[in-house]
Design an enzyme around this catalytic site. Structure first.
Site, PDB file in Angstrom:
ATOM      1  N   LYS A  45      16.416   6.055  42.864  1.00  0.00           N
ATOM      2  CA  LYS A  45      17.646   6.499  42.223  1.00  0.00           C
ATOM      3  C   LYS A  45      18.708   6.770  43.287  1.00  0.00           C
ATOM      4  CE  LYS A  45      19.460   9.434  38.569  1.00  0.00           C
ATOM      5  NZ  LYS A  45      19.225  10.495  37.568  1.00  0.00           N
ATOM      6  N   CYS A 124      28.376   0.773  43.209  1.00  0.00           N
ATOM      7  CA  CYS A 124      29.839   0.805  43.188  1.00  0.00           C
ATOM      8  C   CYS A 124      30.326   1.090  41.774  1.00  0.00           C
ATOM      9  CB  CYS A 124      30.412  -0.527  43.665  1.00  0.00           C
ATOM     10  SG  CYS A 124      29.870  -0.968  45.326  1.00  0.00           S
ATOM     11  N   ASN A 178      25.736  -3.338  36.468  1.00  0.00           N
ATOM     12  CA  ASN A 178      25.627  -1.940  36.112  1.00  0.00           C
ATOM     13  C   ASN A 178      25.866  -1.789  34.618  1.00  0.00           C
ATOM     14  OD1 ASN A 178      25.375   0.843  36.604  1.00  0.00           O
ATOM     15  ND2 ASN A 178      26.627   0.704  38.450  1.00  0.00           N
ATOM     16  N   GLY A 232      20.034  -5.588  33.439  1.00  0.00           N
ATOM     17  CA  GLY A 232      20.828  -5.346  32.235  1.00  0.00           C
ATOM     18  C   GLY A 232      20.174  -5.944  31.007  1.00  0.00           C
ATOM     19  N   GLY A 233      19.337  -5.179  30.340  1.00  0.00           N
ATOM     20  CA  GLY A 233      18.754  -5.629  29.086  1.00  0.00           C
ATOM     21  C   GLY A 233      17.459  -6.392  29.186  1.00  0.00           C
TER      22      GLY A 233
END
Length: 362
Positions: A45, A124, A178, A232-233
């Site tokens: 993380k 970012c 992101n 992402g997914g």
């Protein structure tokens, strides 16, 4: 059994599956659990100079995905350096350490984490037209460490310009995308936002953003030569295959791991292996960037072509018939049948069929 191994920037991964920076790698023990669940690497993380103060509630299932106001780590950088990274490192797979956000912060943090990091992942925030801050952050990281520097990008209309700018600044790989936002959800029982932030806004992750992630990967893969890690997914082996075909070299998983636990990494890797085997692919490398090649060879047309129904596979569920916007599907002997003169060739029935009984010819 297909070869799932991949190599990115000199780092060897037993499979393309790894966690994304977030709650599933919130501390050293969670990182170790991800590896025990089948992750081929750890992405810790993101930390920053100060621990995050997260508004609560901060995560909600919104059916199509997950809404969240997750920030960077709530743990101090000192706790990570003194304890958590050593626990994560002991899991025996490459450790990619998440850092944020400004060049000054990253300079300070990179020096602290250097003894543990096999690579860095710079997070970012959403950026506008000025790409200099993100370039400065990359340069600061490259100056501080001698390990690969990955950069995680948020979705953006000009993702190719951003990818090129980041690559030119020295990034060794991209991670995209992101979560998407800001978005908003409301609890209709109370009238309050689902998220505990003052604005009520959150960021969308999970399956709803996969098509956006695939598009960003596909676009960036045509603009830069450095590796791309898709995120992402991803919830299944086929999701992972889709990102690899778009141009990714590996994939990260976050929302599915939050919902289902750390065993998802091994399960998705096994599903990817089964997909490769069933389609005659010998390794992950056989499908990397495949869509880029296929599009170059394919002849696109506006002519209506009706798909075909494999009656042996049809399970008579009715999903295709009920959702056909052109009423071109009917029953014939208890199986779906397509009226070719009426069919518009939209392809919706193909994506709706749970048995994969409907396909275009060829």
């Amino acid at each position: 059994m297909a070869d799932l191994a991949v190599e990115i920037c000199g780092l060897h991964f037993a499979s393309p599956l790894m966690p994304a920076a977030g709650p599933p790698t919130r501390d050293g023990a969670a990182c170790a659990a991800a590896v025990a669940g089948g992750a081929a690497a750890i992405v810790s993380k993101t930390i920053s100079v100060e621990p995050a103060q997260v508004p609560r509630p901060c995560i909600s299932d919104v059916q199509v995905g997950m809404l969240n106001t997750e920030l960077w780590s709530e743990l101090t950088k000192e706790q990570w350096v003194e304890h958590e990274y050593a626990v994560a490192k002991a899991a025996g797979v490459p450790l990619i350490i998440g850092l944020g956000y400004t060049a000054g912060q990253i300079s300070q943090l990179a020096a602290l984490v250097r003894p543990f990091a096999d690579a860095l992942e710079l997070s970012c925030h959403y950026i506008g037209n000025d790409l200099r801050p993100i370039q400065d952050a990359v340069r600061a990281a490259k100056k501080a460490v001698n390990v690969p520097v990955f950069v995680k990008l948020s979705p953006h209309p000009n993702i190719q310009d951003i990818a090129v700018a980041v690559a030119e600044a020295g990034a060794d790989a991209l991670v995209m995308i992101n979560s998407f936002g800001p978005c908003m959800g409301i609890d209709v029982e109370t009238g309050l936002p689902l998220m505990g932030s003052q604005s009520g806004y959150g960021w969308l992750s999970g399956r709803a953003i996969k098509p956006l992630a695939v598009r960003c990967i596909f676009d960036a893969a045509q603009a830069v030569k450095i590796p791309i890690i898709g995120v992402g997914g991803v919830a299944t082996g086929k999701d992972a295959a889709e990102m690899l075909m778009a141009g990714a070299s590996a994939v990260q998983v976050c929302t599915e791991a939050i919902l289902k636990g750390p065993s998802v990494y091994g399960r998705i890797a096994a599903e990817l292996n089964a997909f490769l085997d069933s389609h005659g692919y010998a390794s992950v490398r056989d499908i990397q960037g495949l869509t880029l090649k296929k599009i170059a060879e394919h002849k696109f047309s506006t002519e209506a072509v009706a798909p075909e129904v494999n009656k042996l596979l049809c399970i008579s569920c009715g999903k295709c018939l009920n959702s056909c916007p052109y009423q071109a599907i009917h029953w014939a002997d208890g199986k779906a049948d397509i009226d070719e003169p009426v069919c518009f060739g939209c392809g919706l029935c193909i994506s709706r069929c749970p048995a994969q009984a409907i396909r275009f010819a060829g």
